[in-house]
Enzyme design. Structure first.
Site, PDB file in Angstrom:
ATOM      1  N   LYS A 206      -2.201  -8.035  -5.723  1.00 43.80           N
ATOM      2  CA  LYS A 206      -1.930  -6.802  -6.469  1.00 43.80           C
ATOM      3  C   LYS A 206      -3.184  -6.324  -7.200  1.00 43.80           C
ATOM      4  O   LYS A 206      -3.442  -5.115  -7.273  1.00 43.80           O
ATOM      5  CB  LYS A 206      -0.785  -7.042  -7.450  1.00 43.80           C
ATOM      6  CG  LYS A 206       0.543  -7.336  -6.761  1.00 43.80           C
ATOM      7  CD  LYS A 206       1.605  -7.802  -7.734  1.00 43.80           C
ATOM      8  CE  LYS A 206       2.917  -8.132  -7.029  1.00 43.80           C
ATOM      9  NZ  LYS A 206       3.936  -8.690  -7.950  1.00 43.80           N
ATOM     10  N   GLY A 305      12.615  -7.755  -7.676  1.00 47.28           N
ATOM     11  CA  GLY A 305      14.057  -7.643  -7.474  1.00 47.28           C
ATOM     12  C   GLY A 305      14.381  -6.602  -6.424  1.00 47.28           C
ATOM     13  O   GLY A 305      13.604  -5.662  -6.182  1.00 47.28           O
TER      14      GLY A 305
END
Length: 432
Positions: A206, A305
């Site tokens: 990231k 999630g």
């Protein structure tokens, strides 16, 4: 509104993919209104076709992902399978056969983002990947669109929810690393093999993506310094509290003061309790962006999630579909700056060093001399003898800003002193 639907191929139907399919179905009317045309799920590529997938027509399910992206009538391919292959080949094949791509694949983008952007440009297609970094938090688009006219100098943040949950538990309950990891696993925050998270591979990927966009420079995963959090102990948190700090695993992307280079790194660090990142709890993510004109911006929210990540995927899908209807493409890669990525040894920061030393006169002077000889200035020193009869003491040194290379040389010299029994921990201090 156009009545002919835009066709979407979904590669992967796990936690995220199933949520993408669900939202496409339950919000179909709203998505059509926002896009200007209906969107149709035209196929779903999976590895285990026998598994029941609620809400998905079994006739759409296939194990032949290559045939799906080669169909020629697919407008957008949504890739949520992860990994390098076959994702890389499937994405490039999608471009070749006329589809734009929405991806959540941080590992692939960090490794081969430049090649994927080149393939998209060659075929005049979009490559969007908001979901690759920080889950539901809008971050990629603000960096490459909203701040396109500004100069970004620093990106600092928590970009992995699993590690933040573990460190938060260690800090708030006094739990050890393994105990906190076990709880994270039981709650579903950590995978059965948590290596990608706790050894910071996920956060490093990231960081590479963020640095590349922020600094208009190609930054690959190999350019990012990576240090996991498995060695962080309860004692480290105790030391941090004494300094008015806590410990977070941070992704830090910085432009050098002279603007001639950039750095990207991921590692545990102490940050002051007064810093907004110190209050980010549980599995949440938060990222600070510092730029010339906008100043400091903070992005905060759930970083992982199924539903949160699917939200980011659907946001990209709407944008790409709008572009498709208008015959345009969105922003591609911006790497015009081509700044060099400096090695970690050149990075300047503060350090917290905990030493086990002999409890006798003159030790502090010896230690201070070593720091001075390597050009590392000391900010504070704390020495405390032990009551266990070992004849040893704990010596904690906090430095002023110093380069990683000079600190490494200092520690190597300290280890050679007879009065230094060991280096208990070394941790960087950020956020000041």
């Amino acid at each position: 509104m156009r009545t002919r639907p835009l066709k979407v191929a979904l590669l992967g139907c796990g936690v995220v993919g199933s949520e993408v399919a669900r939202i496409m179905t339950t919000h179909a009317d709203d998505l059509a209104a926002r896009i200007g045309a209906p969107v149709e799920l035209a196929g779903v590529a999976v590895r285990r076709p026998s598994r029941v997938r609620e809400g998905i027509d079994p006739d759409l399910v296939t194990t032949d992902a290559t045939a799906l992206v080669k169909r020629g009538d697919i407008d957008v391919v949504v890739e949520v399978i992860g990994g390098i292959e076959p994702a890389r080949t499937l994405i490039t094949t999608a471009f070749e056969h006329g589809a734009s791509v929405v991806s959540a694949n941080k590992a692939l983008l960090a490794q081969d983002g430049a090649a994927l952007h080149a393939a998209a440009d060659e075929h005049g297609k979009d490559l969007y990947y908001e979901a690759a970094v920080a889950g539901a938090i809008p971050l990629i688009r603000p960096l490459r669109e909203s701040l396109a006219g500004d100069k970004v100098n620093r990106v600092l943040g928590i970009v992995n929810g699993t590690t933040n949950f573990i460190l938060d538990k260690m800090d708030s309950t006094g739990a050890g690393y393994q105990e906190a990891l076990d709880e994270a696993t039981a709650l579903g925050y950590a995978e059965a093999d948590p290596t990608a998270d706790v050894e910071a591979f996920d956060a490093a990927a990231k960081a590479a993506i963020l640095a590349g966009i922020a600094f208009h420079t190609r930054v690959r995963l190999d350019d990012v310094y990576r240090e996991g959090m498995t060695e962080v102990t309860s004692a480290d948190f105790a030391s941090a509290r004494e300094m008015g700090c806590t410990i977070k695993l941070l992704a830090i992307c910085e432009r050098a003061a002279d603007g001639a280079s950039v750095t990207a790194r991921v590692h545990p660090a102490m940050i002051p309790l007064s810093h907004p990142l110190a209050s980010v709890r549980g599995a949440y993510n938060a990222v600070f962006v510092e730029s010339d004109a906008a100043g400091q911006l903070m992005f905060y929210g759930p970083g992982a999630g199924g539903a949160p990540t699917a939200s980011a995927v659907l946001g990209d899908l709407v944008a790409v579909c709008r572009n498709r209807l208008s015959g345009a493409t969105g922003p591609g890669e911006s790497a015009y700056a081509a700044l060099p990525v400096s090695p970690m040894g050149d990075v300047v920061t503060r350090y917290h060093i905990s030493l086990d030393v002999a409890d006798k006169p003159g030790v502090l002077a010896q230690v201070a001399t070593v720091f001075a000889e390597h050009g590392v200035s000391i900010d504070t020193v704390r020495q405390q003898g032990r009551l266990d009869g070992s004849g040893e003491a704990s010596l904690v040194v906090v430095t002023h800003r110093a380069s990683d290379a000079s600190l490494t040389g200092t520690v190597e010299a300290l280890r050679k002193l007879d009065t230094v029994r060991g280096v208990a921990s070394i941790m960087r201090v950020e956020g000041e």
